[in-house]
Design an enzyme around this catalytic site. Structure first.
Site, PDB file in Angstrom:
ATOM      1  NE  ARG A 157     -17.990 -14.845 -39.876  1.00 54.93           N
ATOM      2  CZ  ARG A 157     -17.476 -15.849 -39.175  1.00 54.93           C
ATOM      3  NH1 ARG A 157     -16.164 -16.064 -39.188  1.00 54.93           N
ATOM      4  NH2 ARG A 157     -18.242 -16.639 -38.459  1.00 54.93           N
TER       5      ARG A 157
ATOM      6  NE  ARG B  96     -32.732  -8.637 -62.647  1.00 50.53           N
ATOM      7  CZ  ARG B  96     -32.574  -8.458 -63.943  1.00 50.53           C
ATOM      8  NH1 ARG B  96     -32.263  -7.269 -64.415  1.00 50.53           N
ATOM      9  NH2 ARG B  96     -32.722  -9.460 -64.795  1.00 50.53           N
TER      10      ARG B  96
ATOM     11  CE  LYS C 298     -20.269 -19.209 -40.543  1.00 50.21           C
ATOM     12  NZ  LYS C 298     -19.671 -20.511 -40.823  1.00 50.21           N
TER      13      LYS C 298
ATOM     14  CD  GLU D 265     -11.701 -22.266 -44.221  1.00 51.71           C
ATOM     15  OE1 GLU D 265     -11.900 -21.788 -43.091  1.00 51.71           O
ATOM     16  OE2 GLU D 265     -12.399 -21.988 -45.206  1.00 51.71           O
TER      17      GLU D 265
HETATM   18  N1  PXG Z   1     -13.937 -22.105 -41.554  1.00 49.50           N
HETATM   19  C1  PXG Z   1     -15.146 -22.422 -42.017  1.00 49.50           C
HETATM   20  C2  PXG Z   1     -15.300 -22.891 -43.405  1.00 49.50           C
HETATM   21  C3  PXG Z   1     -16.261 -22.282 -41.176  1.00 49.50           C
HETATM   22  O1  PXG Z   1     -17.467 -22.584 -41.627  1.00 49.50           O
HETATM   23  C4  PXG Z   1     -14.775 -21.542 -39.418  1.00 49.50           C
HETATM   24  C5  PXG Z   1     -13.727 -21.683 -40.300  1.00 49.50           C
HETATM   25  C6  PXG Z   1     -14.509 -21.004 -38.049  1.00 49.50           C
HETATM   26  O2  PXG Z   1     -14.991 -19.678 -37.931  1.00 49.50           O
HETATM   27  P1  PXG Z   1     -15.498 -19.073 -36.559  1.00 49.50           P
HETATM   28  O3  PXG Z   1     -15.921 -17.696 -36.904  1.00 49.50           O
HETATM   29  O4  PXG Z   1     -16.655 -19.920 -36.093  1.00 49.50           O
HETATM   30  O5  PXG Z   1     -14.361 -19.111 -35.644  1.00 49.50           O
HETATM   31  C7  PXG Z   1     -16.070 -21.847 -39.850  1.00 49.50           C
HETATM   32  C8  PXG Z   1     -17.206 -21.708 -38.915  1.00 49.50           C
HETATM   33  C9  PXG Z   1     -22.131 -25.216 -38.183  1.00 49.50           C
HETATM   34  C10 PXG Z   1     -20.970 -24.425 -37.804  1.00 49.50           C
HETATM   35  O6  PXG Z   1     -23.230 -24.752 -37.914  1.00 49.50           O
HETATM   36  C11 PXG Z   1     -20.139 -23.848 -38.750  1.00 49.50           C
HETATM   37  C12 PXG Z   1     -19.092 -23.068 -38.328  1.00 49.50           C
HETATM   38  C13 PXG Z   1     -18.867 -22.870 -37.007  1.00 49.50           C
HETATM   39  C14 PXG Z   1     -19.728 -23.448 -36.095  1.00 49.50           C
HETATM   40  C15 PXG Z   1     -20.759 -24.252 -36.484  1.00 49.50           C
HETATM   41  O7  PXG Z   1     -21.989 -26.276 -38.732  1.00 49.50           O
HETATM   42  N2  PXG Z   1     -18.299 -22.515 -39.251  1.00 49.50           N
END
Ligand code: PXG
Length: 290
Positions: A50, A103, A149, A182
């Protein structure tokens, strides 16, 4: 604490980057949040894949192979002697000058932090979490696709502020035309008539790794699954609601906008998902030894 920074493991206070880094100046970069459980890194390959997909989407070429990136993550964990860790992996556009032009940036900055995770309090897992619908709408997929992300988390942070102001910890983010996407850092699922339902990521959500794990679990547990566009009213009417994310794992929702879900307590099917999830984190993953 040792931080991986551009190929080296350095002390925490030596882990510094330029004020001209475009990750800081413009949020120009990508990241991952990964977890390890008892010396097993959960879904490491999926997180690295990812990361590279996000980088490709912003035309950022990571100057390192995926194999070497995996090695760097494991080295960072070993150097810190951490069995249970939250791993934050960041790749920025690198140091440039003032001005957007990517760049002008030389090599991307890469750093990896392995730290303890701060979880939601245990009582939320037992009793459920109350959340709200954010006033802040989700970025349009045609403006900044939430699938990426990226280091641009202001959209999510504004919604998180909505949650905090309402005295809650998380908020549901809707599209401009009122569809559920979400939460600020978690994907959302409902159980309706015994079936697992979640919005398609194309509506404007991150393709969560935990989301994929839960969908896979549903198959094994003999629970039907469907991706469907949902409105917040569908959530109010659902039998059960829960959130998924690397940090939160699976967390039951007891209340949305002050309306009780499942009588205000975690649902039975949610419980089963939580148990099954815990089991796979104990056996699945990339092992490292210290
Ligand atoms: N939606 C968003 C917007 C996220 O940032 C998830 C869903 C869940 O995705 P995963 O792949 O983790 O199942 C995320 C995940 C942090 C932190 O450091 C951010 C996330 C997950 C864990 C910690 O603040 N984002």
């Amino acid at each position: 604490m040792k931080i991986y920074l551009n190929g080296e493991l350095v002390d925490r206070d030596k882990a510094v980057i330029s004020v001209f880094d475009h990750g800081l100046l413009y949020g120009d970069g990508v990241f991952e949040g990964i977890r390890s459980y008892d010396s097993l890194v959960f879904r490491l390959k999926e997180h690295i894949d990812r990361l590279y997909r996000s980088a490709e989407a912003i035309e950022l070429k990571i100057p390192m192979t995926k194999t070497d990136m995996i090695k760097a993550v494991l080295e960072t964990l070993k150097a810190n002697r951490m069995k249970d860790a939250y791993i934050r992996l960041v790749v920025t556009r690198g140091t440039g000058d003032l001005g957007l032009d990517p760049r002008k940036c030389g090599v991307p900055t890469i750093f990896i932090i392995a730290d303890k995770i701060s979880l939601y309090p245990e009582e939320f897992y037992r009793n459920g979490l109350a959340i709200i619908t954010a006033r802040t709408r989700r970025n349009l997929t045609t403006a900044l696709n939430p699938k990426i992300k990226s280091l641009n988390y202001l959209n999510n942070i504004l919604a998180k502020i909505d949650a905090i102001k309402a005295g809650t910890e998380e908020a549901i983010m809707l599209t401009y035309n009122d569809y559920v996407t979400e939460c600020t850092g978690d994907n959302i699922f409902v159980i309706s008539c015994g079936k697992l339902v979640t919005p398609p990521v194309d509506v404007g959500a991150l393709e969560g790794i935990t989301r994929d794990v839960v969908i896979g679990l549903a198959g094994k547990m003999g629970i039907g699954f469907e991706e469907k566009m949902l409105k917040v009213e569908d959530l109010y009417a659902a039998d059960e609601v829960f959130l998924t994310g690397t940090a939160a794992e699976i967390i039951p929702i007891s209340m949305i906008d002050k309306r009780r879900i499942n009588g205000g307590k975690p649902g039975e099917i949610t419980r089963r998902f939580m148990e099954e999830f815990k089991k796979i984190t104990k056996v699945d993953g990339v092992k490292y030894e210290m």
